[in-house]
Design an enzyme around this catalytic site. Structure first.
Site, PDB file in Angstrom:
ATOM      1  N   HIS A 159       2.514   3.381  -7.034  1.00 49.74           N
ATOM      2  CA  HIS A 159       3.078   3.723  -5.734  1.00 49.74           C
ATOM      3  C   HIS A 159       4.020   4.912  -5.887  1.00 49.74           C
ATOM      4  CE1 HIS A 159       4.671   3.649  -1.858  1.00 49.74           C
ATOM      5  NE2 HIS A 159       5.305   2.483  -1.826  1.00 49.74           N
ATOM      6  N   GLU A 177      -0.222  -6.157   5.891  1.00 50.58           N
ATOM      7  CA  GLU A 177      -1.127  -5.088   6.303  1.00 50.58           C
ATOM      8  C   GLU A 177      -2.488  -5.635   6.700  1.00 50.58           C
ATOM      9  OE1 GLU A 177      -2.605  -0.612   4.967  1.00 50.58           O
ATOM     10  OE2 GLU A 177      -1.599  -1.889   3.492  1.00 50.58           O
ATOM     11  N   PHE A 229      10.417   1.372   3.734  1.00 55.21           N
ATOM     12  CA  PHE A 229      11.673   0.640   3.921  1.00 55.21           C
ATOM     13  C   PHE A 229      12.348   1.107   5.214  1.00 55.21           C
ATOM     14  CE2 PHE A 229      12.810  -0.500  -0.784  1.00 55.21           C
ATOM     15  CZ  PHE A 229      11.770  -1.413  -0.792  1.00 55.21           C
ATOM     16  N   HIS A 272      -2.078   1.140   2.774  1.00 57.82           N
ATOM     17  CA  HIS A 272      -0.801   1.287   2.079  1.00 57.82           C
ATOM     18  C   HIS A 272      -0.867   0.478   0.784  1.00 57.82           C
ATOM     19  CE1 HIS A 272       3.349   2.250   1.565  1.00 57.82           C
ATOM     20  NE2 HIS A 272       3.755   0.996   1.632  1.00 57.82           N
ATOM     21  N   LYS A 313      -3.651   2.987  -4.790  1.00 62.55           N
ATOM     22  CA  LYS A 313      -2.475   2.645  -5.596  1.00 62.55           C
ATOM     23  C   LYS A 313      -2.834   1.747  -6.768  1.00 62.55           C
ATOM     24  CE  LYS A 313       1.191   2.992  -2.061  1.00 62.55           C
ATOM     25  NZ  LYS A 313       0.413   3.299  -0.834  1.00 62.55           N
ATOM     26  N   CYS A 324       8.624   5.342   2.077  1.00 60.67           N
ATOM     27  CA  CYS A 324       7.233   5.430   1.621  1.00 60.67           C
ATOM     28  C   CYS A 324       6.278   5.939   2.691  1.00 60.67           C
ATOM     29  CB  CYS A 324       6.778   4.066   1.109  1.00 60.67           C
ATOM     30  SG  CYS A 324       7.846   3.418  -0.187  1.00 60.67           S
TER      31      CYS A 324
END
Length: 413
Positions: free
Chosen positions: A339, A313, A399, A302, A334, A164
């Site tokens: 996402h 975050e 990830f 994010h 998002k 991502c």
């Protein structure tokens, strides 16, 4: 030779909010949701039945019929957004300048739909039913490759794959390619098209996706205490990055300047984030930009709408920005698009650049009750806000513990 300034001169976007920049940006400012029940396939036997689908997309505007058949949907999106960005930039490509114009458009997963379709054909009818275009139609670098072939771009041609963080890493690395003199122009961003049964099913098996199927438009709710997982989206976001003097010489419009880029690794867990990686990532971007935390007015987070990710975050933002958190506006687009995995950093960079240009923060929609662990941050809840934005920070985390941050600054001659 890293002292060359880099600016944004073109933008292109295909998103769940619209099939071009103008439509997507208008919808974002209006706080519209692009999330709905999945229509690409029958999701009735899955726990998650919702996604941010790109609607009414006509790939024939960008590719001919044979190319559409050969390439996966993520390539359709990436090429389309790339062509839009180039057109928006007004850049004339010639034999003389082509070697200094490159492409860096990545994806987190790539041609999942093409791979699955060919596997099904092989199982049902034998290996002779495998398409000879399966590999070139599904590999991640083919968006960069096909766009370069179509436009004759002979500069650096690369494609990042960092989950991502992909789209933002592509933009940051493209900035460095220009800054060190290896290109004058880079077409950079990310694309993804994983709204298919195996894609949704796999993330659903991880219990990562929201199953708020009854009210899909409210399912993506970053930083809200009632969030229940992220919502998959699809599409592409692409920027034309250009060396400043090159842009000025041709009279290009300049959206913003790209001034900082940070990247780091958590070395912690394949899916669970740690806060020290994002902290180091943001601080690196600030250091390279020659900026202090208080120089940032807006942060496009994010912000995936996951229980652990959002809190992680926020902790990192608090550590980096300290007392300036009370003046910083943070939002997650998002909440409206879902996402986009490898495409997220691309479209969210487009939103960030537009926020700098238009001096307005899009909202974080569906934020009704802030998670107590996320309190103390202004998330621009539910309504866009005109504001002074000298510089915007964009975060993407992926990830494997891979992190990226890019800073976009209001251009000043």
């Amino acid at each position: 030779m890293m002292n060359r300034r880099v600016v944004v001169t073109g933008l292109g976007m295909i998103s769940p909010l619209g099939n071009d920049l103008e439509t997507s940006w208008k919808a974002a400012l209006e706080g519209k949701s692009g999330i709905g029940r999945i229509t690409h396939f029958d999701p009735s036997d899955l726990g998650c039945q919702i996604a941010g689908e790109v609607k009414d997309f006509d790939a024939s505007k960008y590719l001919d019929v044979k190319e559409i058949r050969r390439f996966d949907r993520f390539v359709h999106f990436g090429v389309g957004a790339g062509l839009m960005a180039l057109e928006d930039s007004g850049l004339e490509i010639t034999e003389e300048n082509a070697p200094m114009i490159g492409v860096a458009i990545g994806a987190g997963i790539g041609g999942l739909q093409t791979i699955c379709a060919n596997d099904e054909a092989m199982v049902a009818r034998g290996p002779r039913r495998i398409s000879p275009f399966m590999i070139p139609g599904s590999i991640i670098n083919m968006t960069s490759g096909q766009l370069a072939i179509m436009k004759g771009l002979k500069g650096p041609n690369i494609a990042h794959v960092t989950a991502c963080s992909t789209g933002l890493h592509a933009i940051g690395e493209a900035m460095y390619i220009i800054a060190r003199g290896d290109a004058d122009v880079m077409v950079a961003g990310g694309s993804e098209a994983t709204v298919c049964k195996i894609g949704i099913g796999a993330f659903d098996a991880m219990h990562a996706l929201s199953r708020a199927n009854e009210e899909p438009e409210k399912a993506s709710r970053p930083f809200d205490k009632d969030r229940s997982g992220f919502v998959m989206g699809e599409g592409a976001g692409v920027l034309v990055l250009e060396e400043l003097e090159h842009a000025k010489a041709r009279g290009a419009k300049i959206y913003a300047e790209v001034v900082g880029y940070g990247l780091s690794g958590d070395a912690f867990h394949i899916t669970t984030p740690a806060s020290d990686g994002p902290v180091r990532c943001m601080r690196m971007a600030l250091r390279h930009a020659g900026m202090k935390p208080e120089d940032i007015d807006y942060l496009n987070a994010h912000g995936t709408s996951t229980a652990v990710g959002d809190v992680n975050e926020v902790k990192a933002i608090r550590e980096v920005f300290g007392d300036h958190c009370s003046k910083l506006v943070v939002n997650s687009t998002k909440s409206m698009t879902g996402h986009l995995l490898g495409g997220a950093g691309g479209i969210e960079s487009v939103f960030s650049v537009m926020a700098v240009k238009e001096q307005v923060s899009p909202p974080t929609i569906n934020l009704e009750n802030v998670d107590p662990e996320c309190e103390g941050i202004d998330f621009c809840a539910n309504k866009a806000r005109p504001m002074t934005i000298r510089a915007a920070m964009k975060n993407s985390f992926g990830f494997g513990g891979t992190n990226s941050t890019v800073i976009y600054k209001r251009y000043e001659a």
